[in-house]
Design an enzyme around this catalytic site. Structure first.
Site, PDB file in Angstrom:
ATOM      1  CE  LYS A 117      -1.755   1.984   3.941  1.00  0.00           C
ATOM      2  NZ  LYS A 117      -1.527   3.415   4.019  1.00  0.00           N
ATOM      3  CG  ASN A 118       2.190   2.795   3.542  1.00  0.00           C
ATOM      4  OD1 ASN A 118       1.041   3.137   3.231  1.00  0.00           O
ATOM      5  ND2 ASN A 118       2.541   2.547   4.777  1.00  0.00           N
TER       6      ASN A 118
ATOM      7  NE  ARG B 237       0.832  11.765   6.689  1.00  0.00           N
ATOM      8  CZ  ARG B 237       0.891  13.009   7.134  1.00  0.00           C
ATOM      9  NH1 ARG B 237      -0.208  13.711   7.284  1.00  0.00           N
ATOM     10  NH2 ARG B 237       2.045  13.577   7.417  1.00  0.00           N
TER      11      ARG B 237
ATOM     12  CB  CYS C 177      -4.578   6.699  10.075  1.00  0.00           C
ATOM     13  SG  CYS C 177      -5.130   5.317   9.095  1.00  0.00           S
TER      14      CYS C 177
ATOM     15  NE  ARG D  31      -0.258  10.696   9.638  1.00  0.00           N
ATOM     16  CZ  ARG D  31      -0.636   9.605   8.939  1.00  0.00           C
ATOM     17  NH1 ARG D  31      -1.883   9.224   8.964  1.00  0.00           N
ATOM     18  NH2 ARG D  31       0.233   8.931   8.208  1.00  0.00           N
ATOM     19  N   PRO D  32       2.126  16.725  10.753  1.00  0.00           N
ATOM     20  CG  PRO D  32       3.989  17.509  11.907  1.00  0.00           C
ATOM     21  CD  PRO D  32       2.880  16.503  11.981  1.00  0.00           C
TER      22      PRO D  32
ATOM     23  CG  ASP E  25       2.607   1.654   9.450  1.00  0.00           C
ATOM     24  OD1 ASP E  25       2.945   1.928   8.288  1.00  0.00           O
ATOM     25  OD2 ASP E  25       2.291   2.529  10.292  1.00  0.00           O
TER      26      ASP E  25
ATOM     27  NE  ARG F 120      -7.176   4.979   4.276  1.00  0.00           N
ATOM     28  CZ  ARG F 120      -6.223   5.490   5.055  1.00  0.00           C
ATOM     29  NH1 ARG F 120      -6.482   5.670   6.347  1.00  0.00           N
ATOM     30  NH2 ARG F 120      -5.053   5.827   4.567  1.00  0.00           N
TER      31      ARG F 120
HETATM   32  C1  EPZ Z   1       4.025   7.007   6.431  1.00  0.00           C
HETATM   33  O1  EPZ Z   1       3.354   8.108   7.016  1.00  0.00           O
HETATM   34  C2  EPZ Z   1       2.996   5.890   6.341  1.00  0.00           C
HETATM   35  N1  EPZ Z   1       1.889   6.326   5.491  1.00  0.00           N
HETATM   36  C3  EPZ Z   1       2.474   5.541   7.732  1.00  0.00           C
HETATM   37  O2  EPZ Z   1       1.656   4.378   7.592  1.00  0.00           O
HETATM   38  C4  EPZ Z   1       3.646   5.166   8.641  1.00  0.00           C
HETATM   39  O3  EPZ Z   1       3.163   4.996   9.967  1.00  0.00           O
HETATM   40  C5  EPZ Z   1       4.721   6.253   8.619  1.00  0.00           C
HETATM   41  O4  EPZ Z   1       5.112   6.553   7.264  1.00  0.00           O
HETATM   42  C6  EPZ Z   1       5.971   5.833   9.378  1.00  0.00           C
HETATM   43  O5  EPZ Z   1       6.496   4.667   8.805  1.00  0.00           O
HETATM   44  C7  EPZ Z   1       2.062   6.289   4.153  1.00  0.00           C
HETATM   45  O6  EPZ Z   1       3.113   5.899   3.663  1.00  0.00           O
HETATM   46  C8  EPZ Z   1       0.876   6.728   3.334  1.00  0.00           C
HETATM   47  P1  EPZ Z   1       6.427  10.151   8.494  1.00  0.00           P
HETATM   48  P2  EPZ Z   1       4.065   9.571   6.993  1.00  0.00           P
HETATM   49  O7  EPZ Z   1       6.501  11.364   7.652  1.00  0.00           O
HETATM   50  O8  EPZ Z   1       4.878   9.684   5.759  1.00  0.00           O
HETATM   51  C9  EPZ Z   1       6.820  13.525  11.852  1.00  0.00           C
HETATM   52  C10 EPZ Z   1      -0.257   3.060   7.630  1.00  0.00           C
HETATM   53  O9  EPZ Z   1      -0.836   2.507   8.575  1.00  0.00           O
HETATM   54  N2  EPZ Z   1       6.827  14.466  10.728  1.00  0.00           N
HETATM   55  O10 EPZ Z   1       7.485   9.096   8.366  1.00  0.00           O
HETATM   56  O11 EPZ Z   1       3.009  10.565   7.254  1.00  0.00           O
HETATM   57  C11 EPZ Z   1       5.473  12.818  12.006  1.00  0.00           C
HETATM   58  O12 EPZ Z   1       4.585  13.607  12.765  1.00  0.00           O
HETATM   59  C12 EPZ Z   1       0.239   4.478   7.777  1.00  0.00           C
HETATM   60  O13 EPZ Z   1      -0.007   2.507   6.530  1.00  0.00           O
HETATM   61  C13 EPZ Z   1       6.963  15.821  10.976  1.00  0.00           C
HETATM   62  O14 EPZ Z   1       7.060  16.249  12.125  1.00  0.00           O
HETATM   63  O15 EPZ Z   1       5.015   9.438   8.267  1.00  0.00           O
HETATM   64  C14 EPZ Z   1       5.863  11.542  12.691  1.00  0.00           C
HETATM   65  O16 EPZ Z   1       5.994  11.766  14.087  1.00  0.00           O
HETATM   66  C15 EPZ Z   1      -0.149   5.089   9.117  1.00  0.00           C
HETATM   67  N3  EPZ Z   1       6.983  16.687   9.922  1.00  0.00           N
HETATM   68  C16 EPZ Z   1       7.246  11.228  12.120  1.00  0.00           C
HETATM   69  O17 EPZ Z   1       7.736  12.466  11.593  1.00  0.00           O
HETATM   70  C17 EPZ Z   1       6.885  16.262   8.628  1.00  0.00           C
HETATM   71  O18 EPZ Z   1       6.928  17.108   7.694  1.00  0.00           O
HETATM   72  C18 EPZ Z   1       7.247  10.191  11.004  1.00  0.00           C
HETATM   73  O19 EPZ Z   1       6.288  10.598  10.036  1.00  0.00           O
HETATM   74  C19 EPZ Z   1       6.742  14.888   8.386  1.00  0.00           C
HETATM   75  C20 EPZ Z   1       6.730  14.000   9.451  1.00  0.00           C
END
Ligand code: EPZ
Length: 433
Positions: A22-23, A93, A117, A122-123, A306, A398
């Site tokens: 998916k991702n 997202r 989710c 989620r900034p 995840d 999803r």
């Molecule tokens: C991806 O989300 C996945 N989603 C998530 O999977 C997964 O939990 C996550 O990566 C971590 O592996 C998709 O790929 C669609 P991050 P993403 O940017 O990209 C902070 C699922 O169940 N952050 O790696 O949104 C953020 O708040 C979903 O399949 C900032 O602060 O995650 C978090 O604490 C749920 N600023 C950390 O970094 C930013 O600009 C990691 O987030 C970006 C992120």
């Protein structure tokens, strides 16, 4: 409301085929916007996030042709302006990947702030930071991200403040069609990052180092069409591995890349589960009580966040006390409140959950709060004595292709109940499949 009804107590036995990741798919599909030609994508999972993204591309003027259940041809060569329906983008997202893709190809993008989710804040500040390094002007107004560049994106060095999957992928996309070289430092290393880089390179990009913490992108003029097969889903595979462990079953999980599962395999082995690497499959066998274990979620190759809810459900049935530390998201324990209704004994304190293993669960009505929480509730229902109904299953739909069919093939007693069309119709209609 549509729901699953599960009658637990049967160990899962047999084989399950894992679908495309998916991702990876939710990044590669937006990335086709950058390609001036037909992209044939194979091993695409049949999930609602994918259908939504294909719909968004079609609304932008792309041609999408379904070749078969898991193969699609996408042609974005005729897309002129990257304007997508905001109400559709808000639902997922991953729509934010359209910013990097559209900025790269068109030098402008207008995308709604992402949904997705509810697992905490989620900034996207790191995504924006990367686009600005490449010369884009980015502002957020009325829930819409407006990005544009006067002439063309110019490569630079982006040092991510934290490891971010989304920011790494989004910046990689924009950099692919920027002028010159972009270096992404402190990059995420997940398998789906490598898959996106491999997809883009197969279309003519020049991306090196994906899968390490430093990714170098050498900008190119244009990307031509081609064919690409998406990697198997590491988290779907882990979900079935956790279900086999929790139900005390024996399951051959097929069409996987075992290396991607190393951390999950190691944790299950620590819990007393037998996991054998068979090359393109893993055999998971659990014939005794599960042992307690501690989990600390980390970016890849650490234990994936995840998989935290799915393993958490199994740990609720392990002998002894287990401790989970969720270090990626602020609020990813809501599934444990639901599991308490089934008999789980858990104390939650901020990012830490302390689980006292219990002998079994009893069936109860529970509701999903996000995709992986939903998977955890299904696993608990498969083990519980009696009947469990799982509400808000749209979250699960999803990210899991044919969950009901795959579980039934493994011997699970699970069915999909559609909500009654008219309350006067009495009991919910039983779904045909
Ligand atoms: C991806 O989300 C996945 N989603 C998530 O999977 C997964 O939990 C996550 O990566 C971590 O592996 C998709 O790929 C669609 P991050 P993403 O940017 O990209 C902070 C699922 O169940 N952050 O790696 O949104 C953020 O708040 C979903 O399949 C900032 O602060 O995650 C978090 O604490 C749920 N600023 C950390 O970094 C930013 O600009 C990691 O987030 C970006 C992120």
């Amino acid at each position: 409301m549509d729901r699953y009804v599960i009658r637990g107590g049967t160990p899962l036995k047999g084989e399950v085929e894992i679908s495309g990741a998916k991702n990876a798919a939710v990044a590669i599909i937006p990335a086709t916007l950058m390609v001036e030609g037909v992209c044939r994508l194979e091993n695409v999972p049949q999930i609602s996030d994918v259908s939504l993204l294909l719909n968004i591309l079609e609304q932008m003027g792309a041609t999408v042709r379904t070749v078969n259940r898991n193969t699609v041809d996408i042609d974005c060569s005729k897309v002129e302006k990257p304007v997508a329906p905001l109400e559709l983008m808000r639902k997922i997202r991953a729509s934010y990947y359209l910013i990097g893709a559209a900025l790269g190809r068109f030098g402008q993008a207008e995308v709604s702030m992402p949904g997705g989710c509810d697992i905490g804040a989620r900034p996207i500040d790191q995504h924006i930071k990367g686009f600005k390094v490449m010369g884009a002007e980015v502002e957020v107004a009325n829930g819409i991200i407006h990005a544009k560049v006067k002439d063309e994106l110019v490569g630079g060095t982006v040092y991510l403040d934290m490891i971010s999957v989304g920011a790494t992928m989004n910046i990689m996309m924009a950099a692919t069609l920027a002028k010159g070289k972009t270096t992404i430092e402190n990059a995420a290393k997940e398998p789906h990052i490598v898959d996106l880089a491999n997809f883009l390179n197969s279309m003519g990009a020049d991306i090196r180092g994906a899968g390490t913490s430093v990714i170098r992108v050498y900008g190119t003029e244009r990307l031509d069409g081609g064919a690409y097969s998406i990697i198997p889903d590491q988290i779907e595979a882990g979900t079935y591995m956790a279900a086999a462990a929790a139900t005390g079953g024996e399951v051959l999980v097929k069409n996987v890349i075992p290396k991607h599962l190393d951390c999950i395999t190691s944790k299950l082995q620590e819990m007393g589960v037998t996991v054998r690497d068979l090359g393109e499959a893993v055999l998971v066998k659990s014939d005794g009580p599960l042992s307690r274990a501690n989990i600390k979620t980390m970016p890849y190759p650490g234990f994936p966040t995840d998989m935290q809810p799915q393993i958490g459900a199994a740990l609720c049935l392990a002998q002894g006390t287990s401790i989970i530390t969720e270090s990626v998201w602020d609020s990813r324990y809501r599934y444990l409140d639901e599991l308490k209704k089934m008999g789980a004994e858990v104390q939650i304190d901020g990012k830490t959950a302390v689980i006292e293993g219990v002998k079994s669960f009893t069936g109860a009505p529970v509701a999903c709060s996000d995709l992986r929480a939903g998977a955890a509730l299904v696993i608990a229902g498969l083990v519980a004595e009696g009947e469990t109904t799982v509400e808000k299953i749209h979250y699960i739909e999803r990210g899991y292709e044919d969950l009901i069919g795959k579980l039934r093939k493994l011997g699970a007693d699970i069915e999909y109940l559609k909500a009654p069309i008219d309350p006067e119709q009495g009991d919910a209609l039983r779904a045909t499949s």
